[in-house]
Structure formats: C-alpha cells, structure tokens
Design a protein around this motif. Structure first.
Motif, mmCIF file in Angstrom:
data_model
loop_
_atom_site.group_PDB
_atom_site.id
_atom_site.type_symbol
_atom_site.label_atom_id
_atom_site.label_comp_id
_atom_site.label_asym_id
_atom_site.label_seq_id
_atom_site.Cartn_x
_atom_site.Cartn_y
_atom_site.Cartn_z
ATOM 1 N N SER A 141 95.084 17.286 54.013
ATOM 2 C CA SER A 141 96.030 18.404 54.129
ATOM 3 C C SER A 141 96.039 19.002 55.527
ATOM 4 C CB SER A 141 95.694 19.483 53.103
ATOM 5 O OG SER A 141 95.847 18.991 51.792
ATOM 6 N N ARG B 274 99.189 19.165 58.109
ATOM 7 C CA ARG B 274 99.766 20.439 58.537
ATOM 8 C C ARG B 274 99.782 20.540 60.058
ATOM 9 N NH1 ARG B 274 99.222 26.269 58.851
ATOM 10 N NH2 ARG B 274 101.136 27.043 57.881
ATOM 11 N N SER C 100 104.063 16.941 47.818
ATOM 12 C CA SER C 100 102.722 17.471 48.074
ATOM 13 C C SER C 100 102.139 16.815 49.320
ATOM 14 C CB SER C 100 101.810 17.217 46.873
ATOM 15 O OG SER C 100 102.270 17.929 45.738
ATOM 16 N N TYR D 177 98.768 16.929 50.148
ATOM 17 C CA TYR D 177 97.389 16.489 49.950
ATOM 18 C C TYR D 177 97.368 15.089 49.336
ATOM 19 C CZ TYR D 177 98.547 18.237 45.281
ATOM 20 O OH TYR D 177 99.170 18.479 44.080
ATOM 21 N N THR E 96 99.819 22.472 51.542
ATOM 22 C CA THR E 96 99.839 21.967 50.166
ATOM 23 C C THR E 96 101.175 21.361 49.778
ATOM 24 O OG1 THR E 96 98.208 23.641 49.528
ATOM 25 C CG2 THR E 96 99.433 22.581 47.744
ATOM 26 N N ASP E 97 102.245 22.142 49.867
ATOM 27 C CA ASP E 97 103.538 21.693 49.342
ATOM 28 C C ASP E 97 104.652 21.838 50.369
ATOM 29 O OD1 ASP E 97 102.508 21.090 46.815
ATOM 30 O OD2 ASP E 97 102.786 23.155 46.117
ATOM 31 N N ASP F 284 100.970 27.892 41.933
ATOM 32 C CA ASP F 284 102.129 27.051 42.244
ATOM 33 C C ASP F 284 103.447 27.821 42.229
ATOM 34 O OD1 ASP F 284 100.881 24.465 42.548
ATOM 35 O OD2 ASP F 284 100.462 24.541 40.410
#
Length: 864
Positions: free
Chosen positions: A789, A793, A674, A676, A706-707, A542
């Motif tokens: 995810s 994206r 986030s 996901y 992911t983020d 992270d």
C-alpha cells in the motif's frame, strides 16, 4: 506364428500407447480448464452457469463412453481408431475460438432478447454449451473403452488393464491441470495454450496411427479376433445374479454422486482456508485428481491378490471412503490454526505458500480420493467376465459413474450446501458411502441376515454420529486466515481461537450457491460483511469508499437517470445512488445471500431494498451486461480485489470495453480498486487498462493507501464547483456526503489524485490486462501477503500534478483559480493531506501574483 509376432510387437508398443493416453489425459483437463474459462465469459461465473457448462462437458464424456462401448467390441482396429479420435479432438480444438465467438453472438440473441426465466436460462445455457462441447467431449469419452478393448486381451486381469488405463489417464489429467494453472496460462495466455494443446493432440493422433500401421493393425486385436471371446477365469467372487450386477452399477453411480458432493464441498471449505485465487482452485483440483489416479493404480496392482468376494470387497472400499472422509471432515476445523501457524514464517516465499496449500489439500482430500479411485478397477473386475464385451462393460460403467457425478455436482452445489451447509453436506456424503458399504456387504452371498442386522446398527450409529458432530466455528472458519494469518501474534490454539472470536458477535452466516457469507459485529459497533472470509463491506471503515463510489460518478454526470451497479455488498453504494433523483437503478449480484445479509446494514445503507426504483438481479454482472441491450448513464463496478478468481474478469480490457458499449453518450464508468495486495506494476497495468478503454479518466483516492475509485468516459469529464454546489443543495445528497466528512464540493475534490494526463504518465507502457493473458489474475495472488500500500501511494503522489487542468466553468481567471486552490488547500488540510495542501497553497499564491492584487482582496475572509 504371425499372430504371436503381432502380439509381441503390440506388447512392445504398449508403453508408448500408455504414454499417449497419459498425455491425452493432460490435454483433456487443459481443454476443460481453458474451455470453462472461455465459456464463463459468455455465460457468466454464477454457480448455475459453471455447473451447466460442467454438466455439458461431463455429459459428453458419459455419452462418448457409452456409445464407444456399444460398437468397439464388434469393430476394429481399436488402436487406429484411438489415433483418429485424438487427432479429431485436436483439429476441433483449433476451431473452438471461432465457434465460441459465434456462440457468444447466439447467446446474446437467445438469452438477451427478453428476461428469461430460471428454467429457460438453464436449459438454453445447457443446449448452447452442449452444441459446442458435445463432439469433442464425446470423442474424449470414447477413448477409455476403446483402449480397454485394445489392452485387455493382452493380460489376464481385466481390473489391472482397465484400472491402469484409468489411473494413467487421470494422473495425466492432474499433470495437465497443474501445467495449465501454474505455467501455461500465466505464461502463454488462453489462445496460445489452446493452440499448443491442440497441436499435442494432433501429434498424438498421428503417432498412434503410425504405430497402428507399423503393427499392421488390420488385425483388430493382438490376441485374437473379436468373435473369439476369451473368458476370464471364473470365480465365485463375482456377482452371481442380475440383481447383484444392478446393485454394483447403482453403487458406482451413487459413488460418483458422493464423490462430486465431496469435491464441491471440499472446494468450498478449503477456499475459506487457502483463499479463492486461481492458484488455490488449481491446487484443489490437482489434489483430487492425484488421489483418484493413485487409488486406481494401486487397486489395479493389488486386485489379483485380493481374495474377498466382489460385493464384500466393494463394500469395504466404500466403508473406507466413509471413514477417511469423516476423519478429514473433523480435521477441517483445525486447518485455520494450522495454516496460520505455518504461513507466518513463510509468507515471503510464494513457492513455500503453494507447497503449504498442496499439503493442506492433500491432508483433507488424498485418502478419501485414493479410496474413490480404487473403486473403479474393482467394479470393472467384478462385472467384466470376458473379452467379448469388455468395451461395452467399460463404457457402461464409466458412463454410469459420470452421470452420477453430474448429478452430484448439481445437487451438491444447488441443494445440499445452501440447504445443509458445507460440513453437513460432507457428512451427508459420508453417510451415503456408509449406506453403500452396508448394502454391498449385506447383499453378498454369505451371512446375509446377520450382515443386514449389522448394517442397520451401523447406519443407526452413523446417523447418531452425524447428529452429534460439533459444528465448525463460523467465526474461525470464515475469518479469512488466508488474508489475515500474518497478523496473529500468539502461539497456542486457544490464543488463536480468542484472537478470531473475541469482541466479535456472529450476526449472519450462510453458505450460498457461490460463497460463504458472514456478517459480524465488533464490540466497538462496526459491522462487516465477508465473502469466503474476505471482508467486502463494513459500516465504518469502508464507508467513505462505499459512499463515494456512487456519489462521485453521479455528481460528475450532468443528468444521471439510468444506473447499473455490479455487486450489492452492504447495500451502501446502491443506497447512495438512490438519494439522487434517478429514474431507475439496477443492481446485479452473483450471490443471493449477500443481498439477504445486507439488511444488517440498514442503519447505514439507506434501506435500498425498500426503494421502488431499485431492481435487484441475481446473476453474474459481466454476463448480464453482455446479454442486455440496455444502456446506462452510469455503471458502477463494486468488486474491488482483482486477484479473486471470478472477480478478476471484471478488471480486463474486454470487460471495460463491454461496459463502454453499455454506456449512453457522455456516460460514466466507475471502478472500485483496492491498492493493497497489488504490486505497483500491477496497479500501473490496471490503471493503464482502464485508460486504454476510457480516454478520459480520473482517479480518486477515497481511503489513504487503501482504495481508489476510477472514473472513465469517452467524453470529457467536467469537474465544476458551481454544478457540484447546486447538487449538494439537495438535502438527501448533502446528508449522505456529510456522514463521510464531505460538507462541500472542495472536500469532495480533495480526493482527486490523477487526471488523464497524469494517468498516461503514471501507467507508462505497463502491459494491458486482458481476457487472454489474465495478467493480474495470475500475478496479483503472489503479492497478497506483501505490504504494497505505501509503495503504491507514494507512486500515485509522485504522479500527482494538481486538479487545475480538469476544472471547468468559472475557474479561468487568476482570481478564480486562486480562490479554488485555497479552498482545496483547506479541504486537503482537513484530510491531513499535508503535501497536497502545501501544493495548493503554492498554486494559490502564484495565481495571486499573476492577478497583481493584494491577498486581502482575493481572500477577504483571510483578513477577518
């Protein structure tokens, strides 16, 4: 003759009244859920704030029951009075939204004028909550003794009538909780649910008043006047002395205390298994209420057939509570494995998952709560001796139990769980029930000495059992099975245990006031921090997000001096803030154990707790922004999962508007989001909600798929390579960025995804997420086990149109633009963003053609 006809008519009307009381229970819990949600937005979601609101609500119920019991035996008609109370509750509920708006303004004046102490804050919240909730909750609390006074003269069994009323009302409460959590709030929102519920209350009041008129309720009681007391059949089974009566009342108060300790501890334990979404909490509360209702109804039906002495019978029930609670406490340790093995085959069906959650909660709560519910009718039966004072007895008994429950919730949440942990708090409540059982049996009229001796032996055995019970395995209990269950590939219990514990070392574990915090070190060296099993921060994976969440807004702001961060996590984000020359940085963290646990990340977080410019405030972040009058250059909201109950309120339009009001001119708001566990529609709604408040918005992707980090402002946001280069000349800033693979401004800008124009196109007409509709809080948990995810994206990449329109200062000529694009292409290539790299190369070639110059002149380094 007329009295007999009236009695028959009242008996015929009784089922309709019971249905009304069932609906009354449903509306009461809907109100509690809705009002609690509205008040949390004013006072915050900290355990202190929630407990204070709950204490105000339950305190009103206790006071209403106590006061009604004092006058209903002397006055009538009870049915008409009950109808009036229901109507008044509904009318008052319609005023609640207006009252809460005023309460919010008063709260800001009272609690935001200074930095109040813990005691001042607590008392002020209690006083303000009580000021609004006292009247409706007093009216609600008064209904049970009033209807007990109405029904009891119709039957010979007081335990049957009062216990049946309590059971029916509590069953209605369970239904109301279920409807509120699964249907009304998700579909109607807060305001419409409140109006609908108030309308039902008003309708109930009118219906009951109509029945009272039809029954000629000017005759107060169907079986006689208040002065004509009718004793119940005398029985040696009832308490024989004032001391025994006091013992029963004290036992009922302590039983309420233990019941709330159980509820708080069970909720904390089950959150580790089924998660902490709004649906999970609804499931837990429904299960608890169904158990209470079932126990009360069963006990009411069987009370007349039980021939044991009252104290002995009450003692046996307390013993059953202790036994069933102990057994289910032992069962909790098996739940992670059982949940994992079950959910693997059904994660694709949300309905089956909800059913599984209900089954788990029933397995833990149902038998103990069944016994708890059985206790109330037996206490009423033991203490109420005639119709003359039935209202007073019921009012006193119910109020005493409710006061005990209030104390249990406060002591359990603030002292027992933080001090002893969840498991030992459950065992402590079990010992209290065992002690009550022994006292009640020991002070019954026969064999007192022998029973006392036996009691001492049993207490000793119970204490020994408490000491030798093996503790729950923290790595298993706090392993986040509700998130990670589908990754488990084994079959056996031992394989599961190894999967959860192998290559992991527990560094820290504490059940704080709000969450269970763990810090775990993996064999490879990564350290991660979890809240209730959900990983929130780590020392490796992270890190890019944790660092860039601070660096992006501070680098994009011209002169950041005053910074506010919501959420402490590992301390990495605030540590990255403090490498900048800011004047003051403030972090608001809900759980003190998180701050304590952050010391295990000192090797990556720049040791922020030792920094003199840092102020750490333990409070709800949203509430603190609401109370404070301070403004900031940058506000960073670190919680990233909008499906988590409590955290969800940090992703609504209302919260973003609050954040905007706390920004200085040209201030920036940064939000970690986030990707996901969110559907693409959810993601569009969240980004549109953010953009609706901040017309200038940039979206950066810090970890692929992911983020995201959203940066918003009411003023244009400048991305300027020259300004960024100047800031990166600072060695602390350069070192902080270098450790996450960002050696220059171009590698920073390679994380760019969308600007305001692309955000508008990407979000489209997606619905906004608000405090009222709670769209994401109720929608996102349904996608928790779905692989979203990649889809998210792809949707972002399809919306990407490049960074050019958002660059400022020195990138106007084709030569300048071409050089910018080729640098961005190289940075994108380093990040393995091939689609993005190719696009930037094409942009560079186009600008070279526009300039009409040979490539070697624009890119001299390319010819070397």
């Amino acid at each position: 003759m007329r009295r007999e006809e009236g009695s028959r008519a009242a008996a015929l009307a009784a089922p309709a009244v019971l249905i009304c009381f069932f609906l009354s229970g449903a509306t009461s819990l809907i109100y509690e859920v809705v009002w609690m949600r509205m008040l949390v937005l004013i006072f915050g979601s900290s355990t202190l704030a929630v407990s204070t609101i709950l204490a105000a609500f339950m305190g009103g119920l206790a006071l209403g029951s106590f006061l009604a019991g004092r006058f209903i035996d002397r006055r009538g008609p009870p049915l008409a009075l009950y109808g009036v109370l229901e109507g008044l509750v509904g009318l008052y509920a319609l005023l609640i939204p207006f009252l809460f708006r005023g309460l919010s303004a008063v709260s800001q004046q009272v609690l935001g004028a200074s930095n109040p102490s813990f005691a001042t804050l607590s008392l002020s919240r209690l006083a303000l909550s009580s000021g609004v909730l006292l009247l409706p909750t007093v009216l609600m609390g008064a209904t049970l003794p009033i209807l007990a006074r109405y029904f009891t003269p119709m039957v010979d069994r007081v335990g049957f009538s009062v216990g049946g009323l309590y059971g029916i009302n509590t069953l209605g409460a369970a239904v109301g909780t279920f409807l509120a959590g699964f249907y009304l709030l998700p579909r109607l929102g807060v305001q419409a649910t409140l109006v609908l519920t108030a309308s039902i209350n008003i309708g109930l009041g009118l219906l009951v008043l109509g029945m009272a008129v039809a029954l000629r309720a000017s005759v107060p009681f169907p079986a006689g006047n208040p002065g004509e007391a009718r004793p119940f059949p005398a029985s040696p089974r009832q308490p024989q002395s004032t001391g025994q009566v006091a013992l029963v009342m004290a036992a009922f108060a302590l039983s309420g205390f233990a019941a709330m300790v159980y509820e708080v501890a069970w909720t904390r334990a089950l959150t580790l298994i089924i998660g902490n979404s709004v649906y999970a909490f609804s499931v837990m509360l429904v299960t608890f209420l169904v158990g209470l209702a079932g126990g009360s109804l069963i006990s009411s039906l069987l009370s007349a057939r039980l021939r044991l002495e009252a104290l002995s019978l009450l003692g046996i029930v307390q013993g059953l509570i202790a036994i069933t609670a102990f057994v289910t406490t032992a069962l909790v340790a098996e739940l992670p494995y059982l949940f994992t093995m079950t959910v693997k085959g059904f994660y694709w069906s949300q309905g089956i998952l909800f059913t599984l959650n209900f089954m788990i909660c029933f397995a833990i709560m149902f038998l103990p709560t069944l016994c708890m519910g059985a206790f109330f009718p037996l206490v009423v039966k033991a203490l109420a001796t005639s119709t003359e004072k039935i209202g007073r007895w019921v009012g006193d008994i119910y109020s005493v139990n409710t006061v005990g429950a209030i104390l249990g919730a406060l002591v359990g949440g603030f002292l027992l769980i933080p001090g002893l942990g969840i498991q030992r708090s459950l065992l402590g409540a079990t010992l209290l029930n065992l002690l009550l059982a022994l006292l009640l049996v020991g002070f019954s009229s026969r064999g007192r000495i022998a029973k006392v001796v036996l009691g001492v032996l049993l207490v000793s055995a119970g204490w020994s059992l408490y000491r030798i019970v093996p503790p729950w395995e923290p790595l298993v209990m706090a392993g986040g099975v509700y998130v990670n269950a589908t990754a488990f590939e084994g079959r056996t219990r031992e394989e599961f245990r190894r999967w959860m514990t192998a290559d992991r070392t527990l560094l820290y574990e504490r059940s704080g006031n709000t969450t269970t915090v763990t810090v775990v070190k993996e064999t490879g060296g990564n350290i991660y921090l979890s809240n209730n099993g959900k990983v929130e921060a780590s020392s490796e994976g992270d890190m890019p997000t944790q660092v860039l969440l601070a660096q992006l807004p501070l680098l994009l702001h011209d002169h950041p001096e005053e910074i506010a961060v919501i959420g402490f996590g590992s301390g990495t984000t605030i540590g990255s803030v403090l490498v900048h020359p800011v004047k003051r940085a403030m972090v608001v963290e809900l759980e003190g154990a998180v701050v304590e646990a952050s010391r295990f990340f000192d090797h990556v977080n720049n040791r922020p707790l030792a920094h003199p410019r840092l102020e750490v405030i333990t409070d709800d972040g949203r509430n603190h922004l609401l109370r404070t009058s301070a403004t900031f250059d940058v506000i960073i909201s670190e919680p990233s999962n909008p499906w988590i109950s409590g955290v969800a309120s940090l992703f609504t339009r209302d919260f973003f508007e609050l954040g905007r009001r706390r920004l200085k001119p040209d201030g920036l708001f940064a939000q970690w989001l986030s990707m996901y566990g969110l559907s693409t529609d959810n993601l569009r709604s969240l980004i549109r909600t953010f953009h609706a408040v901040f017309p200038n918005a940039l979206v950066f992707e810090t970890l692929k798929g992911t983020d995201l980090v959203l940066i918003g402002s009411t003023s244009p946001i400048t991305m300027d390579v020259a300004a960024l280069t100047k800031k990166l000349a600072s060695e602390p800033i350069a070192a902080d960025l270098g450790r996450v693979g960002i050696p220059d401004p171009y590698h920073l800008l390679a994380h760019f995804r969308l600007g305001s124009q692309e955000v508008t196109a990407f979000a489209g007409e997606a619905p906004l997420n608000t405090d009222d509709n709670m769209l994401i809080e109720f929608s996102a948990p349904r996608w928790l086990h779905s692989e979203t995810s990649a889809d998210n994206r792809i949707a972002l990449l399809n919306a990407w149109r490049g960074i050019g329109p958002y660059m400022r200062n020195g990138h106007h000529t084709p030569r300048e633009k071409a050089r910018l694009y080729i640098h961005l292409a190289r940075a994108s290539f380093d990040r393995r963003e091939m689609l993005q790299a190719r696009s930037y190369v094409k942009e560079a070639v186009q600008e070279v053609k526009k300039a009409g110059l040979p490539p070697s002149e624009v890119f001299p380094e390319a010819t070397r």
